[in-house]
Design a protein around this motif. Structure first.
Motif, PDB file in Angstrom:
ATOM      1  N   ILE A   1     -29.551 -10.863 -34.008  1.00 24.81           N
ATOM      2  CA  ILE A   1     -28.015 -11.337 -32.742  1.00 24.81           C
ATOM      3  C   ILE A   1     -27.052 -12.085 -34.032  1.00 24.81           C
ATOM      4  O   ILE A   1     -26.358 -12.055 -33.497  1.00 24.81           O
ATOM      5  CB  ILE A   1     -28.546 -12.127 -31.454  1.00 24.81           C
ATOM      6  CG1 ILE A   1     -29.576 -10.765 -30.618  1.00 24.81           C
ATOM      7  CG2 ILE A   1     -27.140 -12.148 -30.869  1.00 24.81           C
ATOM      8  CD1 ILE A   1     -30.238 -11.562 -29.527  1.00 24.81           C
ATOM      9  N   GLU A   2     -27.581 -13.326 -34.070  1.00 26.71           N
ATOM     10  CA  GLU A   2     -27.419 -14.251 -35.267  1.00 26.71           C
ATOM     11  C   GLU A   2     -26.083 -13.230 -36.593  1.00 26.71           C
ATOM     12  O   GLU A   2     -25.621 -14.303 -36.849  1.00 26.71           O
ATOM     13  CB  GLU A   2     -28.211 -15.348 -35.235  1.00 26.71           C
ATOM     14  CG  GLU A   2     -28.617 -16.500 -34.316  1.00 26.71           C
ATOM     15  CD  GLU A   2     -29.681 -17.138 -34.511  1.00 26.71           C
ATOM     16  OE1 GLU A   2     -30.114 -17.657 -33.997  1.00 26.71           O
ATOM     17  OE2 GLU A   2     -30.008 -17.445 -35.953  1.00 26.71           O
ATOM     18  N   TYR A   3     -27.260 -12.570 -36.978  1.00 28.11           N
ATOM     19  CA  TYR A   3     -26.507 -11.994 -38.494  1.00 28.11           C
ATOM     20  C   TYR A   3     -24.839 -10.881 -37.771  1.00 28.11           C
ATOM     21  O   TYR A   3     -24.828 -11.149 -38.441  1.00 28.11           O
ATOM     22  CB  TYR A   3     -27.709 -11.615 -39.008  1.00 28.11           C
ATOM     23  CG  TYR A   3     -27.306 -10.286 -40.241  1.00 28.11           C
ATOM     24  CD1 TYR A   3     -27.720 -10.809 -41.102  1.00 28.11           C
ATOM     25  CD2 TYR A   3     -27.172  -8.931 -39.886  1.00 28.11           C
ATOM     26  CE1 TYR A   3     -26.864 -10.813 -42.152  1.00 28.11           C
ATOM     27  CE2 TYR A   3     -26.759  -8.060 -40.410  1.00 28.11           C
ATOM     28  CZ  TYR A   3     -26.500  -8.761 -41.751  1.00 28.11           C
ATOM     29  OH  TYR A   3     -25.748  -7.956 -43.251  1.00 28.11           O
ATOM     30  N   VAL A   4     -25.784 -10.491 -36.571  1.00 32.70           N
ATOM     31  CA  VAL A   4     -24.756  -9.537 -36.072  1.00 32.70           C
ATOM     32  C   VAL A   4     -22.821  -9.851 -35.646  1.00 32.70           C
ATOM     33  O   VAL A   4     -22.017  -9.812 -36.537  1.00 32.70           O
ATOM     34  CB  VAL A   4     -25.105  -8.417 -34.926  1.00 32.70           C
ATOM     35  CG1 VAL A   4     -23.962  -8.094 -34.409  1.00 32.70           C
ATOM     36  CG2 VAL A   4     -26.226  -7.777 -35.579  1.00 32.70           C
ATOM     37  N   ILE A   5     -23.547 -11.009 -34.767  1.00 34.08           N
ATOM     38  CA  ILE A   5     -22.430 -12.263 -34.143  1.00 34.08           C
ATOM     39  C   ILE A   5     -21.581 -12.881 -35.661  1.00 34.08           C
ATOM     40  O   ILE A   5     -20.440 -13.015 -35.759  1.00 34.08           O
ATOM     41  CB  ILE A   5     -22.817 -12.788 -33.610  1.00 34.08           C
ATOM     42  CG1 ILE A   5     -23.303 -12.374 -32.571  1.00 34.08           C
ATOM     43  CG2 ILE A   5     -22.035 -14.360 -33.338  1.00 34.08           C
ATOM     44  CD1 ILE A   5     -23.438 -13.370 -30.749  1.00 34.08           C
ATOM     45  N   ALA A   6     -22.413 -13.273 -36.920  1.00 35.99           N
ATOM     46  CA  ALA A   6     -22.261 -13.634 -37.868  1.00 35.99           C
ATOM     47  C   ALA A   6     -20.767 -13.258 -39.196  1.00 35.99           C
ATOM     48  O   ALA A   6     -19.942 -13.347 -39.190  1.00 35.99           O
ATOM     49  CB  ALA A   6     -23.747 -14.566 -38.807  1.00 35.99           C
ATOM     50  N   HIS A   7     -21.400 -12.057 -38.527  1.00 36.63           N
ATOM     51  CA  HIS A   7     -20.992 -10.629 -39.941  1.00 36.63           C
ATOM     52  C   HIS A   7     -19.485 -10.569 -38.837  1.00 36.63           C
ATOM     53  O   HIS A   7     -18.711 -10.786 -39.895  1.00 36.63           O
ATOM     54  CB  HIS A   7     -21.274  -9.136 -39.433  1.00 36.63           C
ATOM     55  CG  HIS A   7     -21.180  -8.230 -39.575  1.00 36.63           C
ATOM     56  ND1 HIS A   7     -21.738  -7.757 -40.992  1.00 36.63           N
ATOM     57  CD2 HIS A   7     -19.594  -7.306 -39.797  1.00 36.63           C
ATOM     58  CE1 HIS A   7     -20.401  -6.375 -41.205  1.00 36.63           C
ATOM     59  NE2 HIS A   7     -19.369  -6.680 -39.928  1.00 36.63           N
ATOM     60  N   GLU A   8     -19.344 -10.790 -37.840  1.00 29.79           N
ATOM     61  CA  GLU A   8     -18.164 -10.456 -37.226  1.00 29.79           C
ATOM     62  C   GLU A   8     -17.362 -12.080 -37.281  1.00 29.79           C
ATOM     63  O   GLU A   8     -16.085 -11.356 -37.046  1.00 29.79           O
ATOM     64  CB  GLU A   8     -18.473 -10.419 -35.187  1.00 29.79           C
ATOM     65  CG  GLU A   8     -19.291  -8.887 -34.899  1.00 29.79           C
ATOM     66  CD  GLU A   8     -18.306  -7.743 -35.476  1.00 29.79           C
ATOM     67  OE1 GLU A   8     -17.550  -7.489 -36.115  1.00 29.79           O
ATOM     68  OE2 GLU A   8     -19.380  -6.814 -35.756  1.00 29.79           O
ATOM     69  N   PHE A   9     -17.573 -13.279 -37.683  1.00 28.82           N
ATOM     70  CA  PHE A   9     -16.707 -14.113 -37.311  1.00 28.82           C
ATOM     71  C   PHE A   9     -16.002 -14.105 -38.942  1.00 28.82           C
ATOM     72  O   PHE A   9     -15.042 -15.033 -39.638  1.00 28.82           O
ATOM     73  CB  PHE A   9     -18.650 -15.510 -37.607  1.00 28.82           C
ATOM     74  CG  PHE A   9     -18.757 -16.253 -36.286  1.00 28.82           C
ATOM     75  CD1 PHE A   9     -18.810 -15.447 -35.325  1.00 28.82           C
ATOM     76  CD2 PHE A   9     -18.232 -17.442 -36.367  1.00 28.82           C
ATOM     77  CE1 PHE A   9     -18.968 -15.925 -34.403  1.00 28.82           C
ATOM     78  CE2 PHE A   9     -18.203 -17.870 -35.161  1.00 28.82           C
ATOM     79  CZ  PHE A   9     -18.465 -17.830 -34.361  1.00 28.82           C
ATOM     80  N   CYS A  10     -17.604 -13.903 -39.631  1.00 35.00           N
ATOM     81  CA  CYS A  10     -17.081 -13.240 -41.515  1.00 35.00           C
ATOM     82  C   CYS A  10     -15.927 -12.274 -41.539  1.00 35.00           C
ATOM     83  O   CYS A  10     -14.738 -12.480 -42.163  1.00 35.00           O
ATOM     84  CB  CYS A  10     -18.190 -13.341 -42.458  1.00 35.00           C
ATOM     85  SG  CYS A  10     -19.513 -13.818 -42.613  1.00 35.00           S
ATOM     86  N   HIS A  11     -15.837 -11.757 -40.334  1.00 34.10           N
ATOM     87  CA  HIS A  11     -13.950 -10.744 -40.262  1.00 34.10           C
ATOM     88  C   HIS A  11     -13.177 -11.664 -40.163  1.00 34.10           C
ATOM     89  O   HIS A  11     -12.357 -11.318 -40.421  1.00 34.10           O
ATOM     90  CB  HIS A  11     -14.348  -9.702 -39.281  1.00 34.10           C
ATOM     91  CG  HIS A  11     -15.250  -8.877 -40.602  1.00 34.10           C
ATOM     92  ND1 HIS A  11     -14.242  -7.330 -41.507  1.00 34.10           N
ATOM     93  CD2 HIS A  11     -16.151  -8.038 -39.976  1.00 34.10           C
ATOM     94  CE1 HIS A  11     -15.712  -7.238 -41.670  1.00 34.10           C
ATOM     95  NE2 HIS A  11     -16.457  -6.493 -40.794  1.00 34.10           N
TER      96      HIS A  11
END
Ligand SMILES: [Zn+2]
Length: 229
Positions: free
Chosen positions: A186-196
């Motif tokens: 979950i954290e990874y997926v959300i971090a992915h969006e943060f990186c965007h």
């Protein structure tokens, strides 16, 4: 209508007193119907139902086995939960998370007849929404501290085929169904969006930013293969 209980087994039956000459019991769509002559008293009917109790319960069990819901288990934070469906004389469906990794869903009787597929789907969606509502704030804060960036806003909403997405460069949308995964994912997926927020595309800097913070990067990507985010 009358009810009696045998341990957890509760038999509800409908009495049909039209033009029957004899008393007989049928099971129609998992419901017990007692057909009786008009002059039969309710205590006589009750006694007959009690006498046939074992037969009735076995017929109901048979019916319920044929009607095993399509959704038999769901995942919450990566843990498997078996779904147990019960029918009771209630108006609004209820969902309880039990201690033994079981989700107990209690449905109004009418779903026995009309089918439970749709209502189970809705109940589970609501459950994920509630879990997301209570968990996302903490996860967002953790990622903010990890990456030292943050979106202007975010919302938890049903997304068609995507676990999360970044819109307009600074808003993050989170699909409640993301709650099925392990916390790390979950954290990874959300971090992915943060990186965007920082990088529009999956460029090298984008990937570096994620890899630096998730040592299980490769394993997580593998578990997420087939999912869009
Ligand atoms: Zn992306």
């Amino acid at each position: 209508m009358s009810i009696f209980g045998k341990k957890n087994n509760i038999i509800t039956y409908t009495v049909n007193k039209a033009v029957n000459k004899e008393m007989y019991i049928t099971i129609q769509n998992g419901e017990v119907v007692v057909n009786a002559p008009w002059y039969f008293s309710s205590s006589k009917i009750q006694a007959a139902v009690e006498e046939k109790k074992n037969w009735i319960l076995s017929k109901i069990n048979e019916y319920e086995k044929q009607n095993i819901p399509n959704i038999q288990s769901v995942k919450i934070f990566g843990k498997n939960y078996d779904i147990k469906v019960l029918y009771q004389n209630i108006v609004t469906p209820e969902l309880n998370l039990e201690e033994n990794y079981e989700i107990k869903i209690i449905l109004p009787m009418k779903y026995k007849k009309i089918g439970n597929e749709q209502i189970l789907k809705i109940s589970i969606e609501k459950m994920y929404q509630q879990i997301a509502n209570t968990q996302i704030d903490n996860i967002m804060e953790k990622i903010r501290l990890m990456l030292e960036i943050a979106p202007e806003e975010y919302s938890i909403e049903k997304l068609d085929g995507e676990l999360a997405k970044c819109v307009g460069g600074n808003k993050i949308l989170i699909n409640p169904e993301l709650m099925q995964f392990k916390k790390e994912i979950i954290e990874y997926v959300i971090a992915h969006e943060f990186c965007h927020i920082k990088y529009k595309t999956h460029c090298k800097s984008f990937n570096d930013m994620l890899e630096k913070n998730f040592e299980n990067y490769v394993k997580i990507e593998k578990e997420l293969s087939g999912y869009k985010f």
